[in-house]
Design a protein around this motif. Sequence first.
Motif, short mmCIF file in Angstrom:
data_model
loop_
_atom_site.label_atom_id
_atom_site.label_comp_id
_atom_site.label_asym_id
_atom_site.label_seq_id
_atom_site.Cartn_x
_atom_site.Cartn_y
_atom_site.Cartn_z
N ASP A 123 -2.48 10.24 -0.84
CA ASP A 123 -1.45 9.39 -1.42
C ASP A 123 -0.04 9.77 -0.96
O ASP A 123 0.95 9.30 -1.52
N PRO A 182 -6.31 -4.54 -5.67
CA PRO A 182 -6.83 -3.54 -4.72
C PRO A 182 -8.16 -3.96 -4.09
O PRO A 182 -8.39 -3.69 -2.90
N TYR A 189 -8.92 -4.31 -0.09
CA TYR A 189 -10.05 -3.68 0.61
C TYR A 189 -10.86 -4.72 1.38
O TYR A 189 -11.21 -4.52 2.55
N ARG A 249 -1.50 3.65 2.10
CA ARG A 249 -2.22 3.94 3.35
C ARG A 249 -3.05 2.75 3.79
O ARG A 249 -3.05 2.36 4.96
N LEU A 250 -3.77 2.15 2.87
CA LEU A 250 -4.63 1.01 3.20
C LEU A 250 -3.78 -0.20 3.57
O LEU A 250 -4.14 -0.95 4.50
N THR A 262 0.71 1.85 -4.91
CA THR A 262 -0.61 2.32 -5.34
C THR A 262 -1.59 2.53 -4.20
O THR A 262 -2.45 3.40 -4.27
N HIS A 263 -1.47 1.72 -3.14
CA HIS A 263 -2.40 1.84 -1.99
C HIS A 263 -1.63 1.74 -0.67
O HIS A 263 -1.91 0.86 0.16
N ILE A 319 1.31 -2.99 -5.03
CA ILE A 319 0.26 -2.57 -4.11
C ILE A 319 0.73 -1.54 -3.09
O ILE A 319 -0.04 -0.65 -2.69
#
Length: 387
Positions: free
Chosen positions: A75, A345, A349, A291-292, A288-289, A285
């Motif tokens: 993270d 999320p 994905y 890297r993705l 919270t995410h 987003i």
Amino acid sequence: MAFSYEYVTPEQLAGFDKYKYRAVDTNPLSLYVMHPFWNTIVKIFPTWLAPNLITLSGFLLLIFNFLLMAYFDPDFYASAPGQKHVPGWVWIVVGILNFVAYTLDGVDGKQARRTNSSTPLGELFDHGLDSWSCVYFVVTVYSIFGRGTTGVSVVVLYTLLWVVLFSFILSHWEKYNTGILFLPWGYDISQVTISVVYIVTAIVGVEAWYEPFLFNFLYRDLFTAMIIGCAACVTLPMSLYNFFKAYRNNTLKHSSIYETMLPFVSPCLLFILSTSWVLCSPSDILETHPRLFYYMVGTAFANITCRLIVCQMSNTRCQTLNLLLVPLALVVLLVCLQLPPHAEPIVLYLLSIIITLAHVHYGIQVVNQLSNHFKILPFSLRKPSSD
């Protein structure tokens, strides 16, 4: 064959038959340091080793670095004060592998010329993987500073990622319009510098980067200023100079402004859509995410760039709209219509998987098409069987 699709048109295949590699490298670091070094290194490789295999090996090393850092710093908080830091040996491994990957990227073309196996496919494969490498390189570097009170925010890193992506595509926009690839100065400087910084981080620890570099100017600020400064003061001015030089010499390949700027349509739409998602996100987003989200953007960008490279190498018209933007646009629409925060999320994905599979499928099919067209094996110097 199942799932096969011919992305390269007959017109583009005919264009590849006429293609001649033209590149200009004026970077002193590259000319007087790295090229002599690569000329020595390439002699180590056996002459049976296919250049594309060297290219692929370097790319896989960057992916390994990305995954290794994702494990120890998922993270981007590992470099913050009071957090469990990334072990020193990881920085050493990442630094060495980054430099090895950079070296392999420098010697693959020399191996091709050394073995008399240069093909348009080799150049396309090299630059196509380079376009995907941008996101792996930038996101891995982020872990040096991370986020938190002493780091760089995820929004700033998102901005820096786009600076790098546009700097990359700028070179291929130049070639699309001038027919010459002007190799950017920033690439060699950044690769050598960051490889050294990784090793230094292992020696002095991430705490060293907390201290001011000069007066109240922190190292994180230097990191940001170097990326933006290099793009604004070196990459962009040199690209514009090369473009207007071709215009003055009446050697531009496209006469209308629309045709000239066409390669920027899909990248700009990708920027607008991804930024709209960030701004409208019900679950924040990017926080919270991160890297993705970076990965998703970088992979979509790589597909756009690969298609541009195919067009500029085959001397055909650039595609106006990349179809991978369609599912992204639908997701952004859902987000703007108040997608439930817990579902966001999952959607990210799924979209990342779709874009990855589509991009990998595109790459495999294009390699197969060009391999069959030129009657070569992409990862071997042997001639394919006529059976």
